[in-house]
Design a protein around this motif. Structure first.
Motif, PDB file in Angstrom:
ATOM      1  N   TYR A   1       0.836  -1.200   0.000  1.00 26.04           N
ATOM      2  CA  TYR A   1       0.000   0.000   0.000  1.00 26.04           C
ATOM      3  C   TYR A   1       0.876   1.256   0.000  1.00 26.04           C
ATOM      4  O   TYR A   1       1.854   1.334   0.751  1.00 26.04           O
ATOM      5  CB  TYR A   1      -0.889   0.031   1.239  1.00 26.04           C
ATOM      6  N   PRO A   2       0.545   2.235  -0.818  1.00 23.86           N
ATOM      7  CA  PRO A   2       1.292   3.491  -0.789  1.00 23.86           C
ATOM      8  C   PRO A   2       0.905   4.305   0.442  1.00 23.86           C
ATOM      9  O   PRO A   2      -0.137   4.051   1.061  1.00 23.86           O
ATOM     10  CB  PRO A   2       0.841   4.194  -2.074  1.00 23.86           C
ATOM     11  N   PRO A   3       1.700   5.285   0.818  1.00 20.98           N
ATOM     12  CA  PRO A   3       1.301   6.155   1.922  1.00 20.98           C
ATOM     13  C   PRO A   3       0.077   6.981   1.554  1.00 20.98           C
ATOM     14  O   PRO A   3      -0.182   7.252   0.379  1.00 20.98           O
ATOM     15  CB  PRO A   3       2.531   7.042   2.128  1.00 20.98           C
ATOM     16  N   ILE A   4      -0.672   7.360   2.569  1.00 23.11           N
ATOM     17  CA  ILE A   4      -1.849   8.211   2.362  1.00 23.11           C
ATOM     18  C   ILE A   4      -1.399   9.667   2.275  1.00 23.11           C
ATOM     19  O   ILE A   4      -0.542  10.111   3.041  1.00 23.11           O
ATOM     20  CB  ILE A   4      -2.844   8.031   3.518  1.00 23.11           C
ATOM     21  N   ARG A   5      -1.967  10.385   1.328  1.00 23.25           N
ATOM     22  CA  ARG A   5      -1.738  11.826   1.238  1.00 23.25           C
ATOM     23  C   ARG A   5      -3.083  12.515   1.403  1.00 23.25           C
ATOM     24  O   ARG A   5      -3.907  12.550   0.494  1.00 23.25           O
ATOM     25  CB  ARG A   5      -1.089  12.211  -0.085  1.00 23.25           C
ATOM     26  N   GLU A   6      -3.320  13.015   2.602  1.00 24.93           N
ATOM     27  CA  GLU A   6      -4.588  13.638   2.944  1.00 24.93           C
ATOM     28  C   GLU A   6      -4.530  15.123   2.594  1.00 24.93           C
ATOM     29  O   GLU A   6      -3.836  15.906   3.240  1.00 24.93           O
ATOM     30  CB  GLU A   6      -4.864  13.448   4.435  1.00 24.93           C
ATOM     31  N   ASN A   7      -5.240  15.477   1.543  1.00 20.95           N
ATOM     32  CA  ASN A   7      -5.200  16.841   1.027  1.00 20.95           C
ATOM     33  C   ASN A   7      -6.198  17.731   1.759  1.00 20.95           C
ATOM     34  O   ASN A   7      -7.343  17.359   1.997  1.00 20.95           O
ATOM     35  CB  ASN A   7      -5.509  16.840  -0.476  1.00 20.95           C
ATOM     36  N   ARG A   8      -5.751  18.932   2.094  1.00 20.30           N
ATOM     37  CA  ARG A   8      -6.588  19.910   2.773  1.00 20.30           C
ATOM     38  C   ARG A   8      -7.066  20.975   1.795  1.00 20.30           C
ATOM     39  O   ARG A   8      -6.495  21.163   0.716  1.00 20.30           O
ATOM     40  CB  ARG A   8      -5.822  20.553   3.917  1.00 20.30           C
ATOM     41  N   GLY A   9      -8.098  21.676   2.200  1.00 22.82           N
ATOM     42  CA  GLY A   9      -8.703  22.675   1.325  1.00 22.82           C
ATOM     43  C   GLY A   9      -7.783  23.816   0.978  1.00 22.82           C
ATOM     44  O   GLY A   9      -7.958  24.476  -0.062  1.00 22.82           O
ATOM     45  N   ASP A  10      -6.769  24.091   1.817  1.00 26.33           N
ATOM     46  CA  ASP A  10      -5.865  25.212   1.552  1.00 26.33           C
ATOM     47  C   ASP A  10      -4.691  24.828   0.662  1.00 26.33           C
ATOM     48  O   ASP A  10      -3.767  25.612   0.458  1.00 26.33           O
ATOM     49  CB  ASP A  10      -5.351  25.791   2.873  1.00 26.33           C
ATOM     50  N   GLY A  11      -4.709  23.613   0.119  1.00 28.58           N
ATOM     51  CA  GLY A  11      -3.635  23.171  -0.759  1.00 28.58           C
ATOM     52  C   GLY A  11      -2.540  22.398  -0.062  1.00 28.58           C
ATOM     53  O   GLY A  11      -1.699  21.776  -0.720  1.00 28.58           O
ATOM     54  N   SER A  12      -2.531  22.380   1.270  1.00 29.54           N
ATOM     55  CA  SER A  12      -1.538  21.607   2.010  1.00 29.54           C
ATOM     56  C   SER A  12      -2.018  20.160   2.138  1.00 29.54           C
ATOM     57  O   SER A  12      -3.149  19.820   1.788  1.00 29.54           O
ATOM     58  CB  SER A  12      -1.309  22.219   3.391  1.00 29.54           C
ATOM     59  N   PHE A  13      -1.140  19.310   2.637  1.00 34.23           N
ATOM     60  CA  PHE A  13      -1.529  17.914   2.819  1.00 34.23           C
ATOM     61  C   PHE A  13      -0.777  17.316   4.007  1.00 34.23           C
ATOM     62  O   PHE A  13       0.252  17.834   4.454  1.00 34.23           O
ATOM     63  CB  PHE A  13      -1.262  17.088   1.557  1.00 34.23           C
ATOM     64  N   ILE A  14      -1.306  16.200   4.500  1.00 33.87           N
ATOM     65  CA  ILE A  14      -0.674  15.410   5.553  1.00 33.87           C
ATOM     66  C   ILE A  14      -0.344  14.044   4.960  1.00 33.87           C
ATOM     67  O   ILE A  14      -1.222  13.387   4.398  1.00 33.87           O
ATOM     68  CB  ILE A  14      -1.594  15.244   6.774  1.00 33.87           C
TER      69      ILE A  14
END
Length: 514
Positions: free
Chosen positions: A74-87
């Motif tokens: 499984y690849p890592p999760i990239r949780e995108n935020r509304g302001d263009g940043s991600f976790i």
């Protein structure tokens, strides 16, 4: 009713459960037919996660290396935020492999590839799926089941000793038996789609609007393919456009991006999540397995894995009863597997609730390595034991050496259709077909140079552990006069005191997947 049989077993449904059962029967020389109502193999990715315990089963079935080669992690999760940043974060809490647990990371491989590998393995064993065959009715009596079958070429009546419904959540077999399927609808309707998509890198599982049940969308690159899988909740009512144009519009609306272009859709489905468990897995000579017996949400990657393990449990028991073991052996199938399904239903539902809050991190509980059968009618051994391993537990792996000096592993010795007896010392146990006996330690055929067998099993002097064909501990006993008698009685009970080869078929006991 005639007792002339056309085959021993009829399996209806050629998904992961039906294929596992067919492989198990084929490598034991049991006659069967594997029928699939659809005209062609399932084309989608739905069950894409292969958990560590299922990897152990696939090693035994001789397909693990091919599954690993065809898929990926499984690849890592990239949780995108509304302001263009991600976790960026991992999907789960991955542990290191150990001698006792050689597989520790879930694999990702789309279901259609897993099932193709299983069909190829079945072909190696001389069998195949029969597509476009439908079960339209059946009657059972004290000796067998008479099944009514339909095909484009006409109708057919087929007589077998056992019928297995592996025919999915809408199981015809379950409905015809009148077995209740209680549970609940979980209030979530979603889509899943496999697409060719441009404009998104394949190095992450992309998540948008996590925690927003109206606007969430996840786009995951599918290991072993050039495809992406799209998952998204949708309104409980109304039509949904699953075309390339419709999915592209959905992506743009929920991500705010117009650079992702859906080229083609290879498979797509809209579905409502349910959690349901059949009241019974057996009606005399008819059994349910896989989704026919239980359905639950996809969270946690448990569905295909639980289905495979159902069939892996049922297969050897059917074979042994067909070879002369007492019918009560088959009663242990429901006793062992239904409580597991109940636990999985709870786990998947809890993970679904967490996902609604934007948290889908998975821990050890999804790996299925801790599944055991301590309450099974098949366990024999002291209820209290100083070592943590008890009868009913999963049998651990461990590196060993043969007396001739060559390295090996316990899983390699367990692989195949036989039972395995590990003895710490020199007590005598009568050899018999279907049982492989190994003595561990000084003057034994197995050496434990690193102490991993000792650590995993904790066998006292003259103690033995009996490993079932499905890799669970059947018994732990001290081989004094009383213990030896208990072991002999147990072996007779599970069919190891009778001929293993049914009605003249060749014995597949040594056809091992190494």
């Amino acid at each position: 009713m005639t007792n002339d049989f056309d085959a021993d077993v009829l399996i209806c449904g050629a998904g992961a459960a039906g294929l596992t059962l067919a492989i198990e029967l084929a490598r034991r020389g049991i006659s069967f037919r594997l029928l699939e109502k659809a005209s062609e193999p399932f084309p989608g990715s739905r069950g894409k996660g292969i958990q560590p315990r299922t990897q152990e089963i696939f090693e035994d079935l001789g397909i693990l290396d091919k599954v690993v080669a065809a898929g990926g992690v499984y690849p890592p999760i990239r949780e995108n935020r509304g302001d263009g940043s991600f976790i960026a974060k991992d999907l789960g809490e991955w542990s290191q492999a150990t001698p006792a647990e050689p597989y520790h990371i879930p694999l990702m491989i789309p279901q259609f590839l897993t099932e193709k590998i299983m069909r190829d393995r079945l072909a190696e064993l001389g069998a195949r799926v029969e597509f476009r065959w439908e079960l339209t009715g059946f009657e059972q009596d004290g000796q067998g089941v008479t099944a009514n079958l339909s095909h484009s070429t006409g109708a057919e009546t087929f007589r077998v000793r056992y019928l297995v419904g592996a025919d999915g959540g809408r199981s015809f077999v379950r409905h015809a038996l009148g077995i209740a399927f209680p549970g609940k609808t979980l209030g979530v309707r979603a889509i899943v789609a496999d697409v060719m998509l441009n404009g998104l890198a394949r190095d992450a599982w992309w998540q948008f609007n996590s925690g927003d049940t109206q606007r969430m969308i996840a786009i995951c690159p599918l290991g072993g393919t050039d495809l992406f899988q799209i998952q998204a909740p949708i309104p409980p009512e109304g039509e949904v456009d699953l075309s390339a144009e419709g999915l592209e519009t959905l992506i743009a609306d929920r991500t705010g991006r117009n650079d992702m272009k859906v080229q083609t859709v290879t498979w797509a489905s809209a579905y409502t999540m349910n959690a349901r468990l059949a009241d019974s897995y057996r009606a005399d000579r008819i059994f349910l397995t896989g989704d026919a017996a239980h359905v639950h949400p996809p969270t946690g990657g448990q569905g295909l894995n639980t289905s495979v393990q159902d069939a892996y449990n049922l297969g050897w028991k059917l074979a042994f009863v067909l070879c002369g073991a007492a019918d009560e052996l088959l009663d242990s199938y429901e006793a062992e597997r239904r409580p597991v399904a109940a636990e999985v239903l709870g786990l998947s539902s809890r993970l679904l609730d967490s996902g609604k809050q934007g948290e889908i991190r998975r821990g050890r509980e999804v790996h299925q390595l801790d599944i055991g059968y301590r309450q099974s009618p098949l366990v024999l051994g002291a209820a209290s034991r100083s070592h943590c391993l008890h009868a009913g537990d999963r049998a651990p792996d461990a590196p060993v050496e043969g007396a001739a000096g060559q390295p090996s592993r316990l899983f390699r010795l367990f692989a195949g259709t036989h039972w395995t007896l590990l003895v710490n010392g020199q007590p005598s146990v009568a050899p018999r077909s279907g049982l492989h006996i190994h003595r561990v330690g000084q003057r034994g055929d197995l050496l434990d140079p690193f102490g991993h067998v000792r650590d995993a099993y904790g066998l006292a002097p003259d103690e033995c552990v009996l490993i079932r064909p499905d890799g669970y501990v059947g018994a732990i006993l001290t081989l004094d006069a009383d213990g030896t008698l208990q072991l002999e009685t147990y072996l007779e009970r599970v069919g190891l005191g009778v001929c293993r080869t049914p009605r003249g078929r060749r014995d597949h006991d040594d056809q091992r997947a190494v």
